[in-house]
Design an enzyme around this catalytic site. Sequence first.
Site, mmCIF file in Angstrom:
data_model
loop_
_atom_site.group_PDB
_atom_site.id
_atom_site.type_symbol
_atom_site.label_atom_id
_atom_site.label_comp_id
_atom_site.label_asym_id
_atom_site.label_seq_id
_atom_site.Cartn_x
_atom_site.Cartn_y
_atom_site.Cartn_z
ATOM 1 N N GLU A 96 27.559 -33.026 -48.480
ATOM 2 C CA GLU A 96 26.343 -32.573 -47.799
ATOM 3 C C GLU A 96 26.431 -31.068 -47.613
ATOM 4 O O GLU A 96 26.582 -30.560 -46.494
ATOM 5 C CB GLU A 96 26.130 -33.271 -46.448
ATOM 6 C CG GLU A 96 24.769 -32.943 -45.825
ATOM 7 C CD GLU A 96 24.641 -33.310 -44.357
ATOM 8 O OE1 GLU A 96 25.047 -34.418 -43.972
ATOM 9 O OE2 GLU A 96 24.128 -32.462 -43.595
ATOM 10 N N HIS A 98 24.850 -27.274 -48.449
ATOM 11 C CA HIS A 98 23.476 -26.816 -48.654
ATOM 12 C C HIS A 98 23.368 -25.457 -49.333
ATOM 13 O O HIS A 98 24.275 -24.633 -49.271
ATOM 14 C CB HIS A 98 22.751 -26.765 -47.315
ATOM 15 C CG HIS A 98 22.693 -28.093 -46.631
ATOM 16 N ND1 HIS A 98 22.083 -29.201 -47.189
ATOM 17 C CD2 HIS A 98 23.187 -28.504 -45.439
ATOM 18 C CE1 HIS A 98 22.199 -30.225 -46.355
ATOM 19 N NE2 HIS A 98 22.869 -29.837 -45.305
ATOM 20 N N HIS A 134 18.724 -37.034 -44.484
ATOM 21 C CA HIS A 134 19.268 -35.898 -43.722
ATOM 22 C C HIS A 134 18.387 -35.645 -42.498
ATOM 23 O O HIS A 134 17.188 -35.928 -42.541
ATOM 24 C CB HIS A 134 19.268 -34.671 -44.646
ATOM 25 C CG HIS A 134 19.873 -33.449 -44.059
ATOM 26 N ND1 HIS A 134 19.178 -32.595 -43.227
ATOM 27 C CD2 HIS A 134 21.122 -32.935 -44.197
ATOM 28 C CE1 HIS A 134 19.990 -31.610 -42.880
ATOM 29 N NE2 HIS A 134 21.164 -31.781 -43.446
ATOM 30 N N ASP A 157 28.780 -30.176 -44.335
ATOM 31 C CA ASP A 157 27.515 -29.604 -43.870
ATOM 32 C C ASP A 157 27.608 -28.079 -43.864
ATOM 33 O O ASP A 157 27.105 -27.409 -42.958
ATOM 34 C CB ASP A 157 27.090 -30.130 -42.501
ATOM 35 C CG ASP A 157 25.607 -29.879 -42.186
ATOM 36 O OD1 ASP A 157 24.849 -29.544 -43.129
ATOM 37 O OD2 ASP A 157 25.214 -30.023 -41.023
HETATM 38 MN MN MN Z 1 23.043 -30.787 -43.358
#
Ligand code: MN
Length: 310
Positions: free
Chosen positions: A9, A11, A153, A273
């Site tokens: 995950e 980004h 998400h 993340d």
């Molecule tokens: Mn995220």
Amino acid sequence: MASQIIAIEEHFTSPALRDAVAPRPGPIQTMLDDMAGRRIKDMDEGGIDIAVLSENNPAAHNLPPDKSVALAKASNDFLHEQIKANPTRFKGFAALPLPDPNAAADELERCVTKLGMLGAMVMGTTQGNFIDDKKYWPVFERATKLDVPVYIHPSPVKPAVAEAFFKDHAAPLSGAPLGFGLETLTHTFRLITSGVFDQYPTLKIIVGHLGEAAPYTLWRTEHNLEKLMKMPKSFSDYYKTHFWLTTSGAFSNSALACAMTEMGVERIMFAVDWPYINNALGTKWLKAAPISEKDRELIFAGNARKLLKM
Ligand code: MN
């Protein structure tokens, strides 16, 4: 120690969507924009071999349909170029133009069959709508046909929820400290009660943050819900059949133990993340977590390799 670490995950922002959605203030946007420098350095420092990349929230979810379709395609083409430039370090999840659900299904298919993407990431609600709304089911139909997972998400809670829950309270609870988790937990539970898994019995959903407290509350939700509505299977059956969880931004030994107990280790995958969370914080935590080396290997890489067919 784990032979490979895959984080799923992580980004980025594509130039097209950054301009349409407006950049975030501060250093986070610089990190989201940086596809090769700081990103790779942080991966190396954290010991992460492969990052499965996804467009930053809200991706193309809140744009007019035609603009959403064009910019989701541009984002996915951009991501494809980045993966080609760093094929051993990057993989990707497709951004979907959900304001046009049929186009979103077609874009998912294009991304999986033509661009080598491993599934899609849905950035919470779309123009305020949860994805259990039947108008979005073409995406689930296509994901089932392609046998790829859809990662749900968080997005910010709806304005009416933010107002009712948080407006009169001075502390900033409405985002990542609490609101995002409430939004995603609601999203995932609504999927179960919507009947989408009866329609698509092999549909696979990924959720971050160790399930946003779902493993902890499954028994209570099931016990009370079954007094109120009848479903073909039990609530926890749906959850344990259709959901995979990641560790994104949730590096707690006791939460991991609960998730593993409820779901089984084969349903847990590593994620950080980035850039919101530090890579090394995640890898150091899981390397030291009180689990077997076999389980650690599955969470760091084996489960993702299997589910995402890497
Ligand atoms: Mn995220």
